[in-house]
Scaffold this motif. Structure first.
Motif, PDB file in Angstrom:
ATOM      1  N   ASP A  98       0.842  -1.298   0.003  1.00 57.47           N
ATOM      2  CA  ASP A  98      -0.087  -0.067  -0.179  1.00 57.47           C
ATOM      3  C   ASP A  98       0.979   1.217   0.134  1.00 57.47           C
ATOM      4  OD1 ASP A  98      -2.553   0.808  -0.229  1.00 57.47           O
ATOM      5  OD2 ASP A  98      -2.911   0.811   1.989  1.00 57.47           O
ATOM      6  N   SER A 144      -7.133   0.596   3.096  1.00 53.39           N
ATOM      7  CA  SER A 144      -6.045   1.361   2.674  1.00 53.39           C
ATOM      8  C   SER A 144      -5.328   2.043   3.470  1.00 53.39           C
ATOM      9  CB  SER A 144      -6.488   2.461   1.495  1.00 53.39           C
ATOM     10  OG  SER A 144      -5.477   3.445   1.188  1.00 53.39           O
ATOM     11  N   THR A 159      -2.318   3.532   3.242  1.00 50.72           N
ATOM     12  CA  THR A 159      -1.984   4.941   2.957  1.00 50.72           C
ATOM     13  C   THR A 159      -2.797   6.014   3.649  1.00 50.72           C
ATOM     14  OG1 THR A 159      -0.859   4.152   1.035  1.00 50.72           O
ATOM     15  CG2 THR A 159      -1.089   6.359   1.086  1.00 50.72           C
ATOM     16  N   ALA A 183      -9.998   6.144  -6.909  1.00 48.90           N
ATOM     17  CA  ALA A 183      -8.846   5.764  -6.273  1.00 48.90           C
ATOM     18  C   ALA A 183      -7.892   5.007  -7.432  1.00 48.90           C
ATOM     19  CB  ALA A 183      -9.131   4.710  -5.132  1.00 48.90           C
ATOM     20  N   LEU A 187      -1.892   7.266  -4.771  1.00 45.79           N
ATOM     21  CA  LEU A 187      -2.204   5.999  -4.021  1.00 45.79           C
ATOM     22  C   LEU A 187      -1.281   4.859  -4.732  1.00 45.79           C
ATOM     23  CD1 LEU A 187      -6.091   6.033  -3.688  1.00 45.79           C
ATOM     24  CD2 LEU A 187      -4.358   6.737  -1.872  1.00 45.79           C
ATOM     25  N   ALA A 215      -1.790  -0.079  -5.218  1.00 50.02           N
ATOM     26  CA  ALA A 215      -1.963  -0.685  -4.077  1.00 50.02           C
ATOM     27  C   ALA A 215      -2.722  -2.032  -4.321  1.00 50.02           C
ATOM     28  CB  ALA A 215      -3.088  -0.016  -3.116  1.00 50.02           C
ATOM     29  N   SER A 271      -4.962  -3.769  -2.533  1.00 48.85           N
ATOM     30  CA  SER A 271      -6.414  -4.054  -2.113  1.00 48.85           C
ATOM     31  C   SER A 271      -7.225  -3.093  -3.081  1.00 48.85           C
ATOM     32  CB  SER A 271      -6.340  -3.459  -0.727  1.00 48.85           C
ATOM     33  OG  SER A 271      -5.957  -1.830  -0.617  1.00 48.85           O
ATOM     34  N   ILE A 272      -6.661  -1.871  -3.677  1.00 52.40           N
ATOM     35  CA  ILE A 272      -7.606  -1.210  -4.611  1.00 52.40           C
ATOM     36  C   ILE A 272      -7.719  -2.066  -5.768  1.00 52.40           C
ATOM     37  CG2 ILE A 272      -7.550   0.854  -5.975  1.00 52.40           C
ATOM     38  CD1 ILE A 272      -6.259   2.290  -3.647  1.00 52.40           C
ATOM     39  N   GLN A 287     -13.064   4.258   7.288  1.00 58.04           N
ATOM     40  CA  GLN A 287     -13.061   4.164   5.874  1.00 58.04           C
ATOM     41  C   GLN A 287     -14.311   3.785   5.040  1.00 58.04           C
ATOM     42  OE1 GLN A 287      -9.260   2.848   4.130  1.00 58.04           O
ATOM     43  NE2 GLN A 287     -10.583   1.541   2.880  1.00 58.04           N
ATOM     44  N   ASP A 333     -15.640   2.534   0.996  1.00 59.47           N
ATOM     45  CA  ASP A 333     -15.287   2.390  -0.562  1.00 59.47           C
ATOM     46  C   ASP A 333     -16.206   2.049  -1.184  1.00 59.47           C
ATOM     47  OD1 ASP A 333     -14.794  -0.248  -0.267  1.00 59.47           O
ATOM     48  OD2 ASP A 333     -12.891  -0.002   0.644  1.00 59.47           O
TER      49      ASP A 333
END
Length: 593
Positions: free
Chosen positions: A128, A224, A226, A243, A249, A252, A254-255, A280, A282
């Protein structure tokens, strides 16, 4: 040209110490964990004084800051006259008080930014990782004004905030509260696919407490890092409308794996602004982005949630204190139940006892035990520690000491047997100091075995002097230290008018408002009669009451920090004939609570 001077290592400077006690004047602090106490084998900073606990306090360093914490010491640790509760950061020139020792904390190093904790540090395998500044992430400075926001927000947002406020006020349990916050947010933000409620642990790392998703298959605890770490570090709210294309970012995992499009994150804080965690949200749908109004609404929700979390924490703390108080009351009841309820009555002898427990239950114990041949054993002991464990250990000691004395006629071997029994029973790192005095009323001989306890005092009526009933050379180790230890016994003969006094360290360690202990000299002065011409003042009851009264006068309202037990007994004036077999009085002993 100015010469450069290397800053001195952080150190403790000794400013004050008791007269006659030698201790290091300058103690460098290396940054490693250092224990302060009187045990030279376990402690890196040794203070050679009996009032200092074996392991009294601990000094540690983290990110360039030094901390001190008390290790449940008997006389506590103070920084700038305030008792240390929990882990306390030290600043240069802070005054640290340990009993009668006063230190100054000095740190002349150039102030530098502290090292980031591990969870904030970047590593090669950090999936990340930042790829630059967060150019497309918007930040809202400070707290969002709910009044300004609602002035331009639709009516449904007002209803949502009212619903959230009502929901958050319905529970005081922390774990259900986190889940309720996540459910409420997914209900408000219809475009959100996942919601994370994160809480900081003791090391300052964000830990997911609740992970909620709108669809099956999205329950993954990766968030995330970050965005979260920047949110908590800056205490600002962040928003990324897309994102997946946000250069700030980076790639990453996960993204990319969850095809995350829009992300927003807000800090959780208490009323003083101290960070508690973060929230968080998303979404995966490119068409359903979070916008600035969404971020402002989430920030307001986070403000409400932070207050609710703090209230829940306070509620949990109150419940914990109530539970602890109930345990203390239970321990006190257990402990008092094992103390004798009546004094022994033996022809030619008188007995006195006093017991007053401290607010925190300790392990003081005394008893009178019938032995074969009309003998009686007088036991005074102190179990290391406080609370329920100490009270339960008193219960074990009560049964084992009676069994050992009744089954073994030799007092020294009886104490050796008791020592082994207590060790086999699992004392672990605890120990017991104990003085056993076996009185034979026929021969008027008193046999004393001392297992690490303070020596009983012997007032000799014939000479008017105060002596110790046994010697330091004959004093053995406390029970529970070494298995198979052989204890010595000392036998003395009591003359008419002689009185024996035994007590626990709650007497000598009693503190007054100036934090001065009662001490051994005051004990000796209190045990001597007021007037040699008055024989009544040498009897056990006046002697014990005089000692207890002197301790109370010394403390003068200062909170009692340890149990106090006093036992006095002696041969009556003119009681020259043989004693009779022990019986029991019907008048109960009064215990000062």
């Amino acid at each position: 040209m100015n010469a450069y001077r290397t800053p001195l290592m952080p150190a403790l400077i000794l400013l004050k110490s008791p007269e006659g006690v030698t201790a290091n004047k300058h103690v460098p602090l290396s940054g490693e964990s250092q224990i302060v106490g009187r045990d030279a084998e376990r402690c890196q900073i040794v203070i050679p004084h009996h009032a200092v606990s074996r392991e009294h306090a601990k000094i540690t360093a983290q990110n360039g800051t030094f901390f001190i914490e008390d290790m449940k010491s008997r006389n506590h640790t103070f920084v700038n006259s305030k008792e240390v509760v929990g882990r306390t950061a030290l600043k240069t020139d802070d005054r640290i008080k340990i009993c009668d020792f006063l230190f100054q904390f000095r740190d002349e190093r150039t102030t530098k930014p502290g090292k980031l904790p591990p969870w904030m540090q970047k590593t090669d395998d950090d999936r990340d990782e930042d790829a630059g500044g967060m150019t497309t992430i918007e930040a809202t400075q400070g707290k969002v004004s709910a009044q300004e926001f609602l002035a331009v927000a639709p009516a449904d947002r007002l209803r949502a905030l009212l619903d959230i406020s009502t929901s958050l006020s319905r529970t005081l349990d922390l774990e259900p509260l986190f889940s309720q916050i996540a459910d409420t947010l997914l209900g408000v933000f219809k475009q959100a696919d996942r919601c994370f409620v994160l809480q900081l642990d003791d090391a300052g790392r964000p830990i997911p407490k609740v992970v909620k998703s709108r669809r099956p298959g999205l329950d993954d605890s990766r968030f995330s890092r970050t965005i979260v770490r920047k949110t908590i570090e800056s205490m600002q709210s962040f928003l990324s409308e897309d994102a997946s294309s946000d250069a700030a970012l980076g790639p990453a995992a996960s993204i990319a794996e969850f095809r995350i499009r829009s992300v927003m994150c807000v800090p959780l804080a208490n009323a003083e602004g101290k960070p508690l965690g973060a929230i968080q949200l998303d979404t995966q749908d490119r068409a359903k982005k979070f916008v600035t109004d969404d971020l402002n609404l989430l920030a307001i929700v986070a403000n409400l949630a932070g207050v609710a979390v703090e209230k829940a924490r306070m509620h949990t703390s109150v419940l914990d204190r109530e539970k602890e108080q109930k345990e203390i009351e239970l321990a006190r009841a257990v402990q008092l139940g094992f103390l004798p309820q009546t004094l022994p009555v033996v022809d030619g002898y008188e007995f006195y006892s006093h017991y007053s427990p401290a607010q925190k239950v300790g392990g003081d114990y005394y008893d009178f035990v019938n032995l074969p041949g009309g003998r009686v054993a007088i036991i005074v002991a102190d179990v290391a520690g406080k609370g329920v464990p100490a009270a339960l250990l008193v219960a074990k000691l009560s049964s084992e000491v009676k069994f050992s004395l009744v089954t073994e006629p030799n007092p020294g071997r009886a104490m050796s047997s008791l020592n082994d029994q207590m060790i086999r029973g699992g004392l672990q790192d605890r120990f017991v100091t104990l003085a056993a005095m076996i009185l034979d009323p026929v021969t008027h001989q008193l046999t004393v075995v001392n297992a690490g306890h303070m020596n009983p005092k012997w007032y000799k009526a014939a000479t008017g002097e105060l002596a110790e009933a046994t010697t330091n050379e004959a004093t053995g180790l406390p029970l529970g230290v070494i298995p198979g230890f052989e204890y010595e016994s000392v036998t003395i003969t009591l003359e008419p008018g002689d009185t024996i006094s035994a007590y626990t360290d709650g007497v000598t360690d009693a503190m007054n408002a100036a934090e001065k202990m009662f001490g051994f000299d005051a004990v000796d002065a209190s045990l001597l009669p007021d007037d040699d011409a008055l024989a009544d003042t040498t009897r056990p009851k006046p002697t014990g009451e005089r000692l207890v009264g002197a301790v109370r006068k010394h403390a003068a309202g200062h909170p009692q920090n340890d149990d106090i037990a006093v036992v006095c007994f002696g041969r009556s004036e003119g009681g020259n004939g043989p004693g009779t077999v022990i019986t029991r009085q019907t008048t109960p002993i009064k215990i000062q609570v």
